[in-house]
Design a protein around this motif. Structure first.
Motif, PDB file in Angstrom:
ATOM      1  N   ALA A   1       1.084  -1.079   0.153  1.00  0.00           N
ATOM      2  CA  ALA A   1       0.221  -0.308   0.201  1.00  0.00           C
ATOM      3  C   ALA A   1       0.725   1.116   0.282  1.00  0.00           C
ATOM      4  O   ALA A   1       0.699   1.931  -0.327  1.00  0.00           O
ATOM      5  CB  ALA A   1      -0.677  -0.233   1.401  1.00  0.00           C
ATOM      6  N   GLU A   2       2.045   1.188   0.230  1.00  0.00           N
ATOM      7  CA  GLU A   2       2.534   2.736   0.693  1.00  0.00           C
ATOM      8  C   GLU A   2       3.441   3.017  -0.191  1.00  0.00           C
ATOM      9  O   GLU A   2       3.686   3.414  -0.858  1.00  0.00           O
ATOM     10  CB  GLU A   2       3.595   2.217   1.830  1.00  0.00           C
ATOM     11  CG  GLU A   2       4.973   3.489   1.930  1.00  0.00           C
ATOM     12  CD  GLU A   2       5.995   3.005   3.396  1.00  0.00           C
ATOM     13  OE1 GLU A   2       6.720   3.597   3.665  1.00  0.00           O
ATOM     14  OE2 GLU A   2       6.095   1.903   3.577  1.00  0.00           O
ATOM     15  N   THR A   3       4.018   1.985  -0.896  1.00  0.00           N
ATOM     16  CA  THR A   3       4.073   1.561  -2.160  1.00  0.00           C
ATOM     17  C   THR A   3       3.514   2.650  -3.167  1.00  0.00           C
ATOM     18  O   THR A   3       3.410   3.077  -4.719  1.00  0.00           O
ATOM     19  CB  THR A   3       4.790   0.512  -3.275  1.00  0.00           C
ATOM     20  OG1 THR A   3       6.336   0.104  -2.670  1.00  0.00           O
ATOM     21  CG2 THR A   3       5.690   0.788  -4.394  1.00  0.00           C
ATOM     22  N   LEU A   4       1.929   2.020  -3.711  1.00  0.00           N
ATOM     23  CA  LEU A   4       1.096   1.959  -4.608  1.00  0.00           C
ATOM     24  C   LEU A   4       0.373   3.515  -4.676  1.00  0.00           C
ATOM     25  O   LEU A   4       0.308   4.279  -5.148  1.00  0.00           O
ATOM     26  CB  LEU A   4       0.055   1.244  -4.388  1.00  0.00           C
ATOM     27  CG  LEU A   4       0.398  -0.683  -4.902  1.00  0.00           C
ATOM     28  CD1 LEU A   4      -0.574  -1.018  -5.323  1.00  0.00           C
ATOM     29  CD2 LEU A   4       0.446  -0.283  -6.108  1.00  0.00           C
ATOM     30  N   TYR A   5       0.567   4.240  -3.294  1.00  0.00           N
ATOM     31  CA  TYR A   5       0.000   5.289  -3.153  1.00  0.00           C
ATOM     32  C   TYR A   5       0.757   6.622  -3.832  1.00  0.00           C
ATOM     33  O   TYR A   5      -0.097   7.594  -3.531  1.00  0.00           O
ATOM     34  CB  TYR A   5      -0.065   5.220  -1.265  1.00  0.00           C
ATOM     35  CG  TYR A   5      -1.873   4.924  -0.474  1.00  0.00           C
ATOM     36  CD1 TYR A   5      -2.024   3.749  -1.530  1.00  0.00           C
ATOM     37  CD2 TYR A   5      -2.295   5.312   0.150  1.00  0.00           C
ATOM     38  CE1 TYR A   5      -2.866   3.307  -0.742  1.00  0.00           C
ATOM     39  CE2 TYR A   5      -3.137   4.352   1.480  1.00  0.00           C
ATOM     40  CZ  TYR A   5      -4.183   3.761   0.159  1.00  0.00           C
ATOM     41  OH  TYR A   5      -4.631   3.016   1.304  1.00  0.00           O
ATOM     42  N   LYS A   6       2.088   5.954  -3.599  1.00  0.00           N
ATOM     43  CA  LYS A   6       3.139   6.820  -3.643  1.00  0.00           C
ATOM     44  C   LYS A   6       2.273   7.586  -5.593  1.00  0.00           C
ATOM     45  O   LYS A   6       2.917   8.596  -5.934  1.00  0.00           O
ATOM     46  CB  LYS A   6       4.812   6.458  -4.280  1.00  0.00           C
ATOM     47  CG  LYS A   6       5.028   6.259  -2.595  1.00  0.00           C
ATOM     48  CD  LYS A   6       6.745   5.891  -3.015  1.00  0.00           C
ATOM     49  CE  LYS A   6       7.127   5.914  -1.633  1.00  0.00           C
ATOM     50  NZ  LYS A   6       7.926   4.990  -1.358  1.00  0.00           N
ATOM     51  N   PHE A   7       2.123   6.803  -6.435  1.00  0.00           N
ATOM     52  CA  PHE A   7       1.698   6.369  -7.835  1.00  0.00           C
ATOM     53  C   PHE A   7       0.025   6.421  -7.995  1.00  0.00           C
ATOM     54  O   PHE A   7       0.096   6.929  -9.319  1.00  0.00           O
ATOM     55  CB  PHE A   7       2.264   5.550  -8.391  1.00  0.00           C
ATOM     56  CG  PHE A   7       3.527   4.871  -8.436  1.00  0.00           C
ATOM     57  CD1 PHE A   7       4.177   6.479  -9.290  1.00  0.00           C
ATOM     58  CD2 PHE A   7       4.365   4.144  -7.358  1.00  0.00           C
ATOM     59  CE1 PHE A   7       6.082   6.085  -9.009  1.00  0.00           C
ATOM     60  CE2 PHE A   7       5.315   4.367  -7.001  1.00  0.00           C
ATOM     61  CZ  PHE A   7       6.140   5.157  -7.627  1.00  0.00           C
ATOM     62  N   ILE A   8      -0.418   5.711  -7.070  1.00  0.00           N
ATOM     63  CA  ILE A   8      -1.990   5.655  -7.423  1.00  0.00           C
ATOM     64  C   ILE A   8      -3.020   6.520  -6.375  1.00  0.00           C
ATOM     65  O   ILE A   8      -2.083   5.701  -5.141  1.00  0.00           O
ATOM     66  CB  ILE A   8      -2.305   3.991  -8.162  1.00  0.00           C
ATOM     67  CG1 ILE A   8      -1.740   3.718  -9.062  1.00  0.00           C
ATOM     68  CG2 ILE A   8      -3.802   3.932  -8.233  1.00  0.00           C
ATOM     69  CD1 ILE A   8      -1.862   1.908  -8.599  1.00  0.00           C
ATOM     70  N   ARG A   9      -3.931   7.485  -6.259  1.00  0.00           N
ATOM     71  CA  ARG A   9      -4.330   6.932  -5.505  1.00  0.00           C
ATOM     72  C   ARG A   9      -5.762   5.833  -4.539  1.00  0.00           C
ATOM     73  O   ARG A   9      -6.036   5.229  -5.583  1.00  0.00           O
ATOM     74  CB  ARG A   9      -5.516   8.417  -5.632  1.00  0.00           C
ATOM     75  CG  ARG A   9      -5.499   9.765  -5.904  1.00  0.00           C
ATOM     76  CD  ARG A   9      -6.386  10.850  -6.414  1.00  0.00           C
ATOM     77  NE  ARG A   9      -7.183  10.891  -5.132  1.00  0.00           N
ATOM     78  CZ  ARG A   9      -6.413  11.130  -4.082  1.00  0.00           C
ATOM     79  NH1 ARG A   9      -5.978  12.408  -3.651  1.00  0.00           N
ATOM     80  NH2 ARG A   9      -7.536  11.660  -2.795  1.00  0.00           N
ATOM     81  N   PRO A  10      -5.794   5.897  -2.817  1.00  0.00           N
ATOM     82  CA  PRO A  10      -6.231   5.074  -3.234  1.00  0.00           C
ATOM     83  C   PRO A  10      -7.493   5.144  -3.021  1.00  0.00           C
ATOM     84  O   PRO A  10      -7.521   3.331  -3.068  1.00  0.00           O
ATOM     85  CB  PRO A  10      -6.663   6.046  -1.117  1.00  0.00           C
ATOM     86  CG  PRO A  10      -5.483   6.677  -0.749  1.00  0.00           C
ATOM     87  CD  PRO A  10      -5.527   7.304  -2.467  1.00  0.00           C
ATOM     88  N   GLU A  11      -8.699   5.335  -3.662  1.00  0.00           N
ATOM     89  CA  GLU A  11      -9.623   4.764  -3.595  1.00  0.00           C
ATOM     90  C   GLU A  11      -9.084   4.137  -5.678  1.00  0.00           C
ATOM     91  O   GLU A  11     -10.717   3.804  -5.826  1.00  0.00           O
ATOM     92  CB  GLU A  11     -10.991   6.587  -4.050  1.00  0.00           C
ATOM     93  CG  GLU A  11      -9.940   7.355  -5.524  1.00  0.00           C
ATOM     94  CD  GLU A  11      -9.473   8.299  -5.226  1.00  0.00           C
ATOM     95  OE1 GLU A  11      -9.390   8.742  -5.638  1.00  0.00           O
ATOM     96  OE2 GLU A  11      -8.470   8.475  -3.656  1.00  0.00           O
ATOM     97  N   ASP A  12      -8.749   3.763  -6.195  1.00  0.00           N
ATOM     98  CA  ASP A  12      -8.160   3.301  -7.182  1.00  0.00           C
ATOM     99  C   ASP A  12      -7.068   1.931  -7.300  1.00  0.00           C
ATOM    100  O   ASP A  12      -7.376   1.163  -8.173  1.00  0.00           O
ATOM    101  CB  ASP A  12      -8.065   4.427  -8.403  1.00  0.00           C
ATOM    102  CG  ASP A  12      -8.580   5.090  -9.383  1.00  0.00           C
ATOM    103  OD1 ASP A  12      -9.224   4.955  -9.033  1.00  0.00           O
ATOM    104  OD2 ASP A  12      -7.844   6.522  -8.704  1.00  0.00           O
ATOM    105  N   VAL A  13      -6.565   2.223  -5.869  1.00  0.00           N
ATOM    106  CA  VAL A  13      -6.250   0.850  -5.520  1.00  0.00           C
ATOM    107  C   VAL A  13      -7.308  -0.290  -5.533  1.00  0.00           C
ATOM    108  O   VAL A  13      -8.379  -0.308  -4.235  1.00  0.00           O
ATOM    109  CB  VAL A  13      -5.455   1.080  -4.710  1.00  0.00           C
ATOM    110  CG1 VAL A  13      -4.476   0.138  -3.982  1.00  0.00           C
ATOM    111  CG2 VAL A  13      -4.417   1.917  -4.715  1.00  0.00           C
TER     112      VAL A  13
END
Length: 426
Positions: free
Chosen positions: A288-300
């Protein structure tokens, strides 16, 4: 295609109360196996500088690059004996600026060497004709059980790139593996389905200067049976490299096993700087920490620490979420005030990697009223998905949602969103 996602709403009051200070523990005199592996992972990640996407404005090209583009057009025209070639519905010999974007992708894949780029382009056009790639979006290939599981398009990154997720852990089951890859015909059918997924993503691109011209690729390595999938993986990689040049802006690897970093360090010298610059590597626990850098939480997707459930997509673009961080040794209270009596509040909340205590309570405004424990304090494990709940009030008050990280020293990313619907009673 410009991103149509609305900006996130201003967060309500977030009161952070540190209930206990982190306990300082001495470092071991020698690095443990875990810290050694972690350091290798950090090296692999740090050696991958941030990728800067290429420009497709002709005016921004070097004179040699502009000449190569014109030479490729001339050579393609001279080599064409039938109808004007096209790709993704775009005539390649037209004055359409979208054609220049496609031709530049092939040129960049071959370092602007015109003969090599022309050969690659011609082979790709022939492959698309024989493979039936132009009409593949309308085919029913019979892989409904793999939709949304193995390879799928879901959401966009923060810059508006469509995101393609890949997860092959399901093939660890021998029965499923045999069903999909049992013989050459099954493998060919799977490859066709995998191309179909990619073509769906390409269908979302602009192919114009200043537009969105590439995808983001997220690959989940958890439980991936490497040996069994070697043939399929090599076939997919070869097919994509030969026919879809420069269509991936960033490759994010998640749930990476410890040995991947060692392999990366070994093969890194053989990778071009351009290829390495697209890599992002996240070991298990940092997804999550990595993905949030590139993708907004509502899209993860929820399985990766986000708020996006497949069913949500049926209701249009996802509702934006507010992001916050929970420090080690900290308790965070999210206070949603001004809730009227009879209203219903619905909320979603997620913390990357959880492993903390969560609770929710409603506090009425009126003196003498009792606080209502909407969700009693409970420990949330690391593998749980986002919490979704609702509560209908009987009197005015505020909702307090708490995440208690006082037992941990690790900072965690988090996100929440809510909606309050007033009572329709007359």
């Amino acid at each position: 295609m410009e991103s149509t996602q609305p900006p996130p709403p201003p967060p309500p009051a977030v009161a952070a109360a540190v209930a206990a200070s982190p306990i300082s523990t001495p470092k071991p005199p020698f690095p443990s196996k875990k810290s050694f592996v972690s350091s290798l992972m950090e090296v692999a990640t740090l050696r991958s500088p941030s990728f800067k996407e290429d420009t497709y404005f002709i005016s921004h090209l070097k004179s040699s690059e502009r000449k190569a583009l014109q030479d490729l057009k001339n050579n393609l025209s001279a080599a064409t004996t039938t109808d004007s070639p096209s790709m993704w519905g775009i005539p390649l010999l037209s004055d359409d600026e979208r054609a220049d974007v496609i031709l530049l992708k092939f040129l960049r894949a071959r370092d602007f060497k015109v003969p090599d780029s022309l050969t690659m382009l011609q082979k790709s056009l022939q492959w698309r004709l024989e493979f039936g790639a132009d009409g593949i979006l309308d085919e029913d290939l019979g892989f409904k059980e793999l939709e949304g599981v193995v390879a799928y398009m879901q959401g966009y990154d923060r810059e508006g790139h469509p995101v393609c997720y890949n997860a092959y852990g399901v093939f660890k089951d021998k029965e499923i593996y045999e069903k999909i890859f049992g013989d050459d015909e099954k493998l060919k059918k799977f490859l066709k389905w995998r191309v179909q997924v990619l073509e769906r993503g390409i269908n979302l691109l602009d192919f114009k200067p200043g537009g969105i011209n590439s995808l983001i690729q997220v690959t989940d390595l958890k439980n991936m049976p490497k040996r069994e999938l070697r043939v399929a993986s090599n076939s997919i990689l070869s097919l994509f490299q030969d026919n879809y040049p420069e269509l991936v802006a960033r490759k994010i690897f998640i749930n990476v096993p410890w040995y991947f970093s060692i392999l990366y360090s070994m093969f890194s010298p053989f990778l071009t700087q351009r290829t390495k610059s697209k890599f992002v590597i996240a070991k298990e626990g940092n997804v999550a920490e990595t993905l949030y850098k590139f993708i907004r939480p509502e899209d993860v997707p929820v399985q990766y620490g986000g708020l996006n459930r497949p069913s949500d997509l049926q209701n249009g673009p996802p509702k934006p979420a507010s992001e916050f961080a929970v420090k080690g040794g900290e308790k965070v209270n999210i206070q949603i005030e001004g809730i009227e009596g009879g209203a219903t509040i619905t909320w979603d909340i997620v913390v990357g990697g959880w492993e903390l205590e969560y609770s929710a309570e409603f506090i009425p405004i009126a003196d003498g009223s009792y606080t209502i424990a909407v969700e009693k304090p409970r420990r949330i494990s690391a593998n749980e998905e986002a919490i979704h709940n609702s509560f209908t009030t009987k009197e005015p008050g505020k909702m307090v949602i708490s995440v208690d990280n006082t037992a941990s020293r690790r900072k965690k990313v988090a996100a929440y969103r809510y909606v309050v619907r007033k009572s329709t009673a007359i």
